[in-house]
Design a protein around this motif. Structure first.
Motif, PDB file in Angstrom:
ATOM      1  N   ARG A  21      -8.996   3.924   0.343  1.00  0.00           N
ATOM      2  CA  ARG A  21      -9.413   5.164  -0.330  1.00  0.00           C
ATOM      3  C   ARG A  21     -10.787   5.578   0.176  1.00  0.00           C
ATOM      4  N   ARG A  34     -11.053  -4.116   1.509  1.00  0.00           N
ATOM      5  CA  ARG A  34     -10.120  -4.045   2.624  1.00  0.00           C
ATOM      6  C   ARG A  34     -10.145  -5.327   3.446  1.00  0.00           C
ATOM      7  N   TRP A  54     -14.944   6.975  -6.076  1.00  0.00           N
ATOM      8  CA  TRP A  54     -14.263   6.301  -7.205  1.00  0.00           C
ATOM      9  C   TRP A  54     -14.730   6.996  -8.479  1.00  0.00           C
ATOM     10  N   GLU A  73       0.833  -1.196   0.000  1.00  0.00           N
ATOM     11  CA  GLU A  73       0.000   0.000   0.000  1.00  0.00           C
ATOM     12  C   GLU A  73       0.877   1.258   0.000  1.00  0.00           C
ATOM     13  N   GLY A 107      -5.351   4.140  -1.939  1.00  0.00           N
ATOM     14  CA  GLY A 107      -5.973   3.507  -3.098  1.00  0.00           C
ATOM     15  C   GLY A 107      -4.947   2.988  -4.082  1.00  0.00           C
ATOM     16  N   ARG A 160     -15.537  -0.838  -1.027  1.00  0.00           N
ATOM     17  CA  ARG A 160     -14.178  -0.636  -0.540  1.00  0.00           C
ATOM     18  C   ARG A 160     -13.962  -1.330   0.801  1.00  0.00           C
ATOM     19  N   LEU A 199      -7.022  -0.439  -1.974  1.00  0.00           N
ATOM     20  CA  LEU A 199      -8.302   0.095  -2.466  1.00  0.00           C
ATOM     21  C   LEU A 199      -9.226   0.427  -1.299  1.00  0.00           C
ATOM     22  N   TRP A 226     -19.712   2.089  -4.099  1.00  0.00           N
ATOM     23  CA  TRP A 226     -18.279   2.122  -3.829  1.00  0.00           C
ATOM     24  C   TRP A 226     -17.979   2.097  -2.325  1.00  0.00           C
ATOM     25  N   ARG A 243      -4.849   5.613 -11.260  1.00  0.00           N
ATOM     26  CA  ARG A 243      -4.518   4.241 -10.852  1.00  0.00           C
ATOM     27  C   ARG A 243      -3.950   3.449 -12.017  1.00  0.00           C
TER      28      ARG A 243
END
Length: 816
Positions: free
Chosen positions: A754, A707, A758, A622, A628, A703, A751, A699, A766
């Protein structure tokens, strides 16, 4: 004067008697003909078609059973016959190009019927002539004797002199030889052996008044392919005929006509025997019990006469083998043509010499090729495997772009090999290279259910990187690269003391080819005619002065330069092609990133997309400064560009961050551009088992799942999921199921970090990050030293102008 069609081939329909019983005729199977291989179903169908035709003959006297076309050449000079005693060959030899399975089966049927008729005749007459006053039995005896003689002439011919006067009508190259002297004659092939032994038996018992021997052949040991099948089919045929003649019903076969039908129908008599039967004979048959031994003999005679006189084939005689094969390909609708390798093999045997071939290196090389091709069943799969092998070999051998047409491949193999007819050493190099190509294809490129390996090299040569790259290129269906790889592989095989060095160079070549392919394909909506780039390098159309990589490539000026299998030269050539404005037109990193970012890679090629993502993710962690995104970490931080990582698509499959179909909660600009969601920046590798939970959710929920799926421990994953559920989120799977799917995956964990939305801007950011990471991983494989020297926005604009000009390379399928 131009050649006329009649000078190239002639075609005539012939009954079985007309075809096989001609004086001085011999049928010859060239060595490339496959062993006997008809299944029971095919033999049963032939018998049933015959029975159907016989029953129809009672109502339609013009009826025939037509069994298709037989393609032959009239070998006047005996050039196709090996071995040969030229003074003792039959006067007219027809070499069979197509139809040997049918001819072999028909000969077996005639032999089998002949044997059954002899047995049945004995049961009726016990070896004694009938009373002349008994018109019925006398006529039956005479018709039987005439038929037996006619049938015998269909499967063998007896010479006037010699201690081995029996000539089977059909023999096979290399295994059989017509000769009148016992010490020279040989009939070892399955069909010739069966016919010869039965003919000898019949001849030896011709004037002996005793019960004739019932012919029941047994398979010999260590004879090879075809023997067991042929003998088994003969035994099944014999049992079928016995049941049919005795009137026992068989569901899969029509019944034989009753004797009374023959007695009543004069047209049927004429069709079978070419004359009406004596009226007293007919009266006698009308009174027969259908179960009597005499009735069984009549039915056998009817069937035997039908087989000889009413089974028909069209016999096509071609001018020579090339014309005959061309005719076969145009006429063939049900049979399976011989592959170009099968028709090439006899040339190798003749070049080495029949007596020396078995112990030769050429024989070992050809066995290796046959071993590879034997994995594929006869039919489309064998044809396809052979075509692909020879296309690859031609490119590796002479830099030739060989057509997949059968006729073209036959001509290429013939002409390429004939160049070395005066040099045994050159012939060996040619055949050895063919063997190396087949071995590499069969063991390294597509080993089927077996693990990939580099046959002939140390086990250590199959490194993880080699497995990875071969797996990727194979899944990409990028078969054009086999030819250059074979050149490096072959060099390593025969390197002697330098084997370790040459083996390392093979791996370097594989990595360079993989990197070149990825950079080229990632910047195009199609294959971008990449095959031509490799073909030009093989053929010597170099941008850097590199000689042809092909083993024997004659240039346009007639010179034959020595091939150079040099890893540094190959890398320099591939780099030049990647950067040259008329070829790859990718001069720097900025150009690569801009073009690849704009391509909907998911639509172009999923294998390519996965490989790029794995290359970017490999040992990355990361990036805390850019939530992200990821950045390079320490060696071993998160290894995934590995053979296991490539093959483990179940645990890491391509998933769209913004869903493929617009749903609420996602930036509408993703869908304003066609295929925008399929660009690299919107793609991620995630456990396939989590697809139902990821799905099309917003999103901010997605996310959280990313994670959790990329968490550093199961406890962390469980805690994140439980917290999400407490906040009102629900999943298609249980917390424990999702926890089981989680692994430490920094790209997913990143990801999940973030917090912002998105959007398209971040997707492009990205993509650039991922492509730079992939370049840093793969660029050294090719020796690239790209700099960032061009404005990305200008590159994108220029690239969009070029998109409409690209065409699909018809020689290569896109990966799925």
């Amino acid at each position: 004067m131009p050649t006329e069609a009649k000078d190239i081939f002639e075609a005539h329909s012939r009954s079985l008697r007309e075809l096989l019983s001609e004086n001085g005729l011999g049928l010859y199977l060239p060595p490339y003909q496959r062993p006997y291989g008809w299944s029971r179903d095919k033999v049963d169908k032939l018998i049933d078609d015959t029975l159907h035709g016989l029953r129809n003959l009672g109502d339609m006297p013009d009826s025939f059973t037509f069994l298709g076309t037989v393609i032959t050449i009239h070998d006047i000079n005996h050039v196709t016959i090996q071995p040969v005693v030229k003074t003792e060959v039959p006067a007219k030899v027809l070499t069979v190009i197509d139809g040997q399975q049918r001819l072999s089966t028909l000969l077996m049927l005639v032999v089998c019927l002949h044997n059954q008729i002899r047995q049945s005749h004995w049961r009726v007459f016990k070896g004694k002539a009938p009373d002349p006053e008994d018109s019925g039995l006398t006529n039956l005896h005479e018709e039987t004797v005439v038929l037996l003689k006619a049938m015998g002439s269909a499967f063998y011919e007896k010479q006037q002199i010699g201690d081995s006067p029996i000539y089977p009508r059909l023999i096979r190259a290399f295994q059989d030889q017509w000769a009148k002297k016992l010490k020279q004659s040989q009939y070892y092939s399955p069909i010739a052996h069966l016919v010869y032994n039965y003919a000898k038996l019949v001849d030896s018992e011709e004037n002996i008044i005793k019960k004739p021997t019932d012919f029941r052949p047994k398979p010999r040991e260590n004879v090879g392919y075809g023997e067991a099948d042929l003998v088994k089919r003969f035994s099944e045929m014999r049992n079928t005929l016995i049941r049919l003649v005795r009137g026992k019903p068989m569901e899969e076969f029509e019944e034989l006509p009753l004797v009374s039908v023959l007695a009543e129908k004069v047209d049927l008599q004429r069709a079978l025997f070419n004359h009406p039967l004596d009226e007293e004979f007919c009266d006698w048959m009308r009174k027969l019990d259908e179960s009597a031994a005499e009735s069984e003999l009549v039915r056998l005679v009817m069937l035997g006469a039908y087989v000889l006189n009413r089974i028909a084939l069209t016999v096509v005689k071609g001018k020579d083998e090339d014309y005959a094969f061309t005719i076969f390909e145009s006429l063939n609708t049900t049979g399976e043509p011989l592959t170009a390798f099968e028709t090439f093999l006899p040339r190798v045997v003749m070049a080495e010499g029949l007596s020396d071939y078995q112990e030769s290196d050429a024989h070992r090389y050809m066995l290796a090729v046959q071993d590879h091709l034997s994995r594929f069943p006869v039919g489309d799969r064998l044809q396809s495997a052979t075509r692909e092998l020879l296309v690859t070999f031609a490119l590796a051998e002479t830099g030739t772009k060989l057509s997949k047409r059968l006729a073209d491949q036959r001509v290429y193999m013939k002409e390429a090999f004939d160049r070395y007819k005066d040099s045994a050493d050159e012939r060996e190099c040619f055949l050895r290279h063919l063997r190396d190509t087949a071995t590499f294809v069969g063991s390294s490129w597509d080993p089927g259910d077996e693990p990939r390996h580099l046959a002939g090299l140390d086990a250590a040569a199959m490194t993880d990187t080699v497995k990875l790259c071969l797996g990727f290129l194979h899944d990409l269906n990028h078969s054009v690269v086999i030819a250059p790889l074979v050149r490096f592989y072959s060099e390593a095989l025969y390197a002697g003391d330098d084997r370790r060095k040459k083996t390392a160079e093979f791996e370097e070549a594989l990595k360079a080819i993989t990197a070149f392919t990825v950079f080229w394909r990632a910047t195009r909506r199609s294959t971008g005619n990449i095959d031509s780039e490799y073909r030009e390098a093989m053929a010597g159309a170099s941008l850097t002065g590199m000689p042809p990589l092909a083993r024997q490539r004659r240039l346009s000026d007639g010179t034959l330069p020595a091939p150079v299998v040099d890893i540094n030269a190959l890398k320099a050539e591939l780099v030049a092609r990647l950067e040259d404005v008329k070829h790859g037109d990718i001069p720097n990193l900025a150009t690569f990133v801009a073009r690849a970012s704009a391509i909907p890679l998911y639509k172009v090629s999923r294998p390519l997309t996965r490989f790029l993502l794995l290359a970017a993710y490999h040992d990355s962690v990361e990036d805390p400064e850019h939530p992200g995104l990821i950045k390079h970490g320490k060696v071993g931080a998160s290894p995934c560009l590995t053979a296991e990582g490539w093959s483990d698509e179940i645990h890491l499959t391509i998933e769209h961050v913004a869903p493929q179909v617009a749903t609420s909660g996602w930036d509408e600009t993703f869908y304003a551009e066609k295929d925008g969601v399929h660009k690299l920046g919107n793609l991620v590798l995630a456990p396939s088992g989590a697809n139902s939970s990821l799905s099309s959710r917003p999103w901010q929920e997605k996310r959280v799942l990313y994670r959790a799926l990329g968490a550093s421990s199961s406890d962390e994953a469980r805690s994140l999921l439980q917290q999400a559920e407490a906040n009102g989120m629900s999943f298609a799977q249980s917390t424990e199921e999702l926890t089981e799917l989680s692994h430490y995956l920094p790209h997913l964990r990143a990801l999940g970090q973030r917090m912002e939305s998105w959007d398209v801007a971040f997707m492009e950011q990205r993509a650039a990050c991922l492509l730079r990471l992939a370049y840093a991983r793969l660029g050294p494989w090719l020796g690239l030293t790209w700099s960032e020297s061009e404005d990305a926005s200008l590159v994108i604009a220029a690239f969009e102008d070029l998109e409409g000009e690209e065409e699909l390379d018809s020689e290569e399928e896109l990966g799925t």
